[in-house]
Design a protein around this motif. Structure first.
Motif, PDB file in Angstrom:
ATOM      1  N   THR A  35      38.032  34.422  36.443  1.00 35.19           N
ATOM      2  CA  THR A  35      38.385  35.214  35.279  1.00 35.19           C
ATOM      3  C   THR A  35      37.653  36.550  35.336  1.00 35.19           C
ATOM      4  O   THR A  35      36.785  36.755  36.183  1.00 35.19           O
ATOM      5  CB  THR A  35      37.968  34.501  33.982  1.00 35.19           C
ATOM      6  N   THR A  36      37.993  37.443  34.417  1.00 33.30           N
ATOM      7  CA  THR A  36      37.276  38.700  34.265  1.00 33.30           C
ATOM      8  C   THR A  36      35.794  38.380  34.039  1.00 33.30           C
ATOM      9  O   THR A  36      35.470  37.439  33.317  1.00 33.30           O
ATOM     10  CB  THR A  36      37.840  39.454  33.036  1.00 33.30           C
ATOM     11  N   THR A 190      42.827  37.223  39.256  1.00 32.50           N
ATOM     12  CA  THR A 190      42.594  36.284  38.151  1.00 32.50           C
ATOM     13  C   THR A 190      43.684  35.214  38.130  1.00 32.50           C
ATOM     14  O   THR A 190      43.620  34.299  37.328  1.00 32.50           O
ATOM     15  CB  THR A 190      42.633  37.012  36.787  1.00 32.50           C
ATOM     16  N   GLU A 191      44.679  35.337  39.025  1.00 34.24           N
ATOM     17  CA  GLU A 191      45.860  34.490  38.906  1.00 34.24           C
ATOM     18  C   GLU A 191      45.945  33.385  39.947  1.00 34.24           C
ATOM     19  O   GLU A 191      46.114  33.652  41.137  1.00 34.24           O
ATOM     20  CB  GLU A 191      47.111  35.362  39.009  1.00 34.24           C
TER      21      GLU A 191
END
Lengths: 354, 360
Positions: A35-36, A190-191
């Motif tokens: 994630t960020t 993030t994917e």
């Protein structure tokens, strides 16, 4: 070979990267998935030499390159916020690293032409960046990073700002672009689905730690801990507390199933179960799996798939199935859990019963 | 609240538009019923942002009218339109509390403090922001801030429409799922008209009851997500919606039968009568391509792991035909045959669904 050895990165009192050992797949596609703020960009900066580790070393081709400045490493980078030279044409933007390297003009023309063709920029070579769409500008930045024969190519969410369809096309094209090269690619995203489709190796990151590294498909299907399973699931993986009692796994007083295989040998007690949404299906008469009764919260129908959010034992569960399944909000419906695909985790998060 | 109608809208950013390409919007008619959930879907440059700016009053259209109910508001400035907008990047006042952020539009309009309090609490409850009301907005996560942006639109009772412009683009995937379902839930509970502008088919299709697909300044199809998936009116819609998009294969039509590379392909709509020289193509989604014992001979050239699905790329000659299979479905090695589900295989003439024409 590119490697991080016992690398730690602290800024002030905060630890951005906890001790990390990672040997990237040489000449392959390495994805950093998280994630960020998980630490992807910091790892990229450490690999590039843009920031220095607080402890540990960065190795490349059998050499400790810690402290070697970025200009002296043969590294190409593309960031989410693409950067081009505004006063140069697309052609000159792409050609700039080759000019710096004093590439012979015939060779330069051939390589710029080839990469522009691959990235669909051939008709735009005379334009300035300001005359391009966002997607075209990002492809120009990509082309510039790819045109030189870098040893290491660092791509930090390079497709994040692009249209969905453009991303789909480039995601397919990128691994092909590198297929016949010897450079090591590190790609942050993030994917989860992007990580899988790029079909190389994936390192999952959570809160500054690499939780697992291996072939992407293997990490996705066989996560070593709960954090990895969560990072590598889109839609998010359903999780719930279960109680193991002898040969039974109990989700609630009414719902339970047999502990198969080595699961049965674990000590009794509380565990966390994880089950991805596509293994939770609206139940029909004769459906296989363990039936549960859920209260519908919301249904999203995408045209080909249905995503049904329901309440089960005070938790929100998500079911993802083919076709169109309509439910009214507040209605009770039966769902079948495909428990053969359940992942089990000990209270400390470690995967058990594999 | 009222029905919103866009009549014969055209817009060009140029002083003297001449060529077709000079128009950012070519001719658009649209109607948004009160309480509906709509999405405007299309790639960059398709005209969706221009359309949004015309509705919000930031741009005056070159031609056409915007009606709220029976009232022509084409010349009204933005602040007299009662539209709430949520943008890609959350707009919050960092130094204010969450409560004060949500109360801002009401206080700004001189609403009495005795009415502000219950309304803010009501909206905060809908958005699960109640526990954070006293916190400063600066400390919230990206999705939390985006909820505040949304809440500031919802809090006003006089809003005609909430327009969401790429509201989830900068949100991480796992939070995206949460916020997206929250949006849908909100829409069902409060019944306010919402228009969601995006390039992301997943967001458009899961949010909206009616999706408007735009391409090059035109509306190519308006329909429910199921209609757009199962019956694209144009190959662009077939390609743009679905991942991977629809296979579009060149074909010939003779005696009412479509043939791809000499192989007869049963379709739902093939018929003779296409204009001479027209381009004829077959459209079939990867979901409706199956391996079979006979059919179109192909080579399997790539199998990609997409988690719950496998994307299989096959080739007949140079033509790529993609199939979407379940995670554990068997894939033949190398040489195989594929067949298409005739119910979902359609003939397109010059890009448009055969028998429908291009009369939009």
């Amino acid at each position: 070979m590119l490697a991080l050895r016992s690398v730690v990165r602290r800024v002030g009192t905060q630890t951005h990267i906890h001790e990390t050992n990672l040997e990237f797949q040489a000449g392959g596609f390495n994805v950093l998935l998280g994630t960020t703020l998980a630490g992807k960009t910091t790892l990229m900066q450490l690999l590039a030499g843009l920031v220095q580790p607080s402890a540990g070393q960065v190795w490349f081709d059998g050499r400790d390159v810690t402290g070697v400045p970025v200009q002296k490493r043969n590294v190409s980078m593309v960031f989410q916020q693409f950067i081009n030279y505004p006063n140069l044409s697309v052609y000159d933007n792409i050609a700039s690293p080759l000019r710096v390297a004093r590439t012979p003009i015939a060779e330069l023309r051939r390589r710029v032409g080839h990469i522009a063709e691959l990235l669909g920029l051939a008709p735009l070579l005379k334009r300035r960046p300001a005359e391009l769409s966002g997607g075209q500008q990002q492809r120009t930045a990509l082309a510039r990073a790819l045109v030189k024969d870098a040893d290491v190519v660092l791509l930090d969410e390079p497709l994040a700002n692009l249209d969905y369809k453009l991303r789909e096309g480039l995601r397919e094209e990128l691994p092909r672009l590198f297929a016949d090269r010897s450079c090591t690619v590190v790609y942050a995203t993030t994917e989860p689905v992007e990580a899988l489709l790029l079909s190389g190796y994936t390192a999952t990151l959570q809160a500054g730690r690499v939780t697992q590294f291996g072939p992407s498909s293997a990490v996705y299907r066989d996560p070593v801990d709960l954090a990895t399973a969560q990072v590598f699931s889109d839609p998010p993986i359903n999780t719930a507390r279960v109680e193991k009692q002898g040969r039974r796994i109990r989700l609630s007083a009414e719902v339970g199933w047999d502990a198969e295989g080595t699961l049965g040998n674990l000590p009794d007690g509380p565990y966390t179960v994880g089950l991805r949404p596509h293994h939770v299906l609206p139940a029909q008469a004769g459906s296989a799996g363990v039936a549960v009764d859920g209260k519908i919260l919301i249904t999203e129908i995408s045209g080909s798939e249905s995503v049904v959010h329901f309440n089960l034992g005070g938790l929100t569960w998500v079911s993802l199935s083919h076709g169109v399944r309509r439910f009214a909000v507040g209605e009770h419906a039966r769902f079948a859990l495909d428990v053969a695909h359940c992942l089990y985790f000990a209270p400390d998060g470690a995967r058990v019963g594999t | 609240m009222a029905r919103i109608q866009l009549e014969q809208l055209r817009h060009s950013y140029l002083a003297r538009p001449a060529a077709d390409a000079d128009w950012a919007l070519k001719k658009v008619n649209m109607q948004w019923d009160d309480g509906g959930a709509y999405a405007l879907l299309g790639p960059s440059g398709c005209g969706k942002t221009t359309l949004l700016s015309i509705v919000s009053g930031l741009i005056r259209p070159s031609a056409g009218r915007v009606l709220f109910g029976d009232v022509d508001i084409t010349d009204r400035p933005p602040d007299q339109r009662n539209i709430a907008q949520v943008f890609q990047f959350p707009v919050v006042y960092d130094t204010m509390s969450v409560f004060d952020n949500l109360a801002f539009p009401l206080r700004n309009r001189g609403v009495a403090e005795t009415q502000v309090e219950p309304r803010v609490r009501e909206i905060a409850a809908l958005l699960d922001l109640e526990p954070m009301l006293a916190q400063r907005a600066a400390g919230l996560t990206a999705d939390g801030k985006q909820k505040i942006s949304l809440g500031r639109g919802l809090v006003r009772a006089d809003v005609n429409v909430i327009m969401l412009d790429e509201p989830l683009t900068v949100i991480d995937p796992h939070l995206k799922w949460r916020l997206r379902s929250k949006l849908k839930e909100l829409h069902q509970r409060i019944g306010m008209t919402m228009v969601y502008v995006t390039h992301d088919q997943n967001e458009a299709m899961t949010f909206a009851d009616q999706v408007v697909v735009m391409h090059e300044g035109m509306v190519v199809q308006t329909g429910t997500p199921v209609e757009l998936f199962e019956r694209p009116r144009h190959t662009f819609v077939g390609h743009f919606i679905g991942s991977p998009g629809m296979n579009v294969l060149p074909c010939d039509v003779e005696g009412g039968v479509a043939r791809f590379a000499g192989n007869p392909v049963p379709t739902a709509n093939a018929a003779d009568g296409a204009k001479r020289g027209a381009r004829t193509e077959l459209g079939v989604r990867p979901e409706f391509v199956r391996f079979a014992d006979s059919g179109i001979p192909v080579r399997v050239t790539q199998v990609s792991d997409a988690g719950r699905n496998r994307i299989v790329e096959t080739r007949h000659g140079d033509t790529v035909i993609r199939a979407l299979l379940d995670e554990h479905a068997p894939v033949p090695a190398d040489i195989a045959h594929v067949g298409f589900d005739p119910q979902f295989t359609r003939l397109y003439v010059d890009g448009w669904l055969a028998g429908e024409g291009d009369a939009a």
